[in-house]
Design a protein around this motif. Structure first.
Motif, short mmCIF file in Angstrom:
data_model
loop_
_atom_site.label_atom_id
_atom_site.label_comp_id
_atom_site.label_asym_id
_atom_site.label_seq_id
_atom_site.Cartn_x
_atom_site.Cartn_y
_atom_site.Cartn_z
N LYS A 79 -9.49 -0.95 -6.63
CA LYS A 79 -9.67 -2.29 -6.05
C LYS A 79 -9.06 -3.33 -6.98
CE LYS A 79 -12.43 -1.35 -2.50
NZ LYS A 79 -11.76 -1.06 -1.28
N GLY A 80 -8.38 -4.29 -6.38
CA GLY A 80 -7.79 -5.37 -7.16
C GLY A 80 -6.38 -5.12 -7.64
N TYR A 81 -5.92 -3.85 -7.59
CA TYR A 81 -4.56 -3.54 -8.03
C TYR A 81 -3.57 -3.98 -6.96
CZ TYR A 81 -0.60 -0.98 -9.94
OH TYR A 81 0.62 -0.64 -10.48
N LYS A 82 -2.54 -4.69 -7.35
CA LYS A 82 -1.52 -5.15 -6.40
C LYS A 82 -0.26 -4.29 -6.56
CE LYS A 82 -2.96 -9.47 -5.03
NZ LYS A 82 -3.09 -9.79 -3.64
N GLU A 83 0.14 -3.66 -5.47
CA GLU A 83 1.37 -2.85 -5.48
C GLU A 83 2.57 -3.79 -5.47
OE1 GLU A 83 1.63 0.25 -5.92
OE2 GLU A 83 -0.18 1.21 -5.16
N LYS A 84 3.50 -3.53 -6.37
CA LYS A 84 4.70 -4.34 -6.47
C LYS A 84 5.82 -3.72 -5.63
CE LYS A 84 2.87 -5.18 -10.92
NZ LYS A 84 1.71 -4.36 -10.62
N ASP A 105 1.41 2.67 4.79
CA ASP A 105 0.15 2.44 4.09
C ASP A 105 -0.81 3.55 4.53
OD1 ASP A 105 -1.01 1.73 6.58
OD2 ASP A 105 -1.15 -0.39 6.09
N ARG A 114 6.65 -10.57 -3.82
CA ARG A 114 6.60 -9.60 -4.91
C ARG A 114 5.63 -8.46 -4.71
NH1 ARG A 114 7.45 -12.52 -10.36
NH2 ARG A 114 6.01 -10.93 -11.01
N PHE A 115 4.59 -8.68 -3.93
CA PHE A 115 3.54 -7.69 -3.78
C PHE A 115 3.43 -7.18 -2.35
CE2 PHE A 115 2.26 -10.53 -7.24
CZ PHE A 115 2.18 -9.62 -8.27
N GLU A 125 1.14 -5.97 0.71
CA GLU A 125 -0.22 -6.20 1.18
C GLU A 125 -0.78 -4.88 1.68
OE1 GLU A 125 -0.69 -9.55 3.73
OE2 GLU A 125 0.58 -10.80 2.47
N GLU A 161 -4.12 -2.45 1.25
CA GLU A 161 -5.52 -2.41 0.79
C GLU A 161 -5.95 -1.03 0.34
OE1 GLU A 161 -7.67 -5.01 0.43
OE2 GLU A 161 -5.97 -6.27 0.92
#
Length: 137
Positions: free
Chosen positions: A71-76, A96, A108-109, A111, A113
């Motif tokens: 949780k909280g990690y943003k895929e680049k 996804d 950059r990221f 979306e 989840e």
């Protein structure tokens, strides 16, 4: 016809294998293991980082790749865009964890989840179904 899953030695695989990130801070290995168990995968995972996993999938080293960040990690986008194209050009599917196409147009990221999966066409729906079954527990 559909591509035959070949191992790195050029011989047809009799038992599937899955790939996941080496780094535990990039992916929850316990989720990957639960999904693999649901799919009946008995071989240990092939742990790779960077875009190597996409190249390995495209050349047939394994029929699926799973990545379930905490949780909280943003895929680049730069960690996935080129690899996704390579897999798709080789006939694979990248999405996804719900089966939706990745959208690289949002900056950059990504979306995303629940995570990212990639697989051969015949394995992708089974993989997404197994992922959703595990995540909805």
């Amino acid at each position: 016809g559909p591509p035959l899953l070949l191992g790195a030695n050029g011989k047809a695989e009799t038992s599937p294998r899955f790939m996941e990130s080496f780094e535990t801070r990039h992916s929850r290995h316990e989720v990957s293991a639960a999904v693999a168990q649901k799919l009946g995968v008995e071989r240990p995972s092939l742990k790779l980082d960077s875009q190597c996993k996409y190249g390995a999938l495209a050349r047939g080293d394994a029929p699926m790749f799973m990545r379930f960040p905490p949780k909280g990690y943003k895929e680049k986008i730069w960690d996935h865009a080129a690899g996704a194209i390579i897999v798709e050009e080789a006939g694979g599917v990248v999405s996804d964890a719900r089966g939706n196409a990745l959208d690289f147009s949002r900056g950059r990221f990504l979306e995303v989840e629940e995570g990212i999966v990639a697989a051969t066409p015949d394995m992708h729906k089974k993989l997404v179904d197994a992922v959703q079954s595990v995540l909805l527990k």
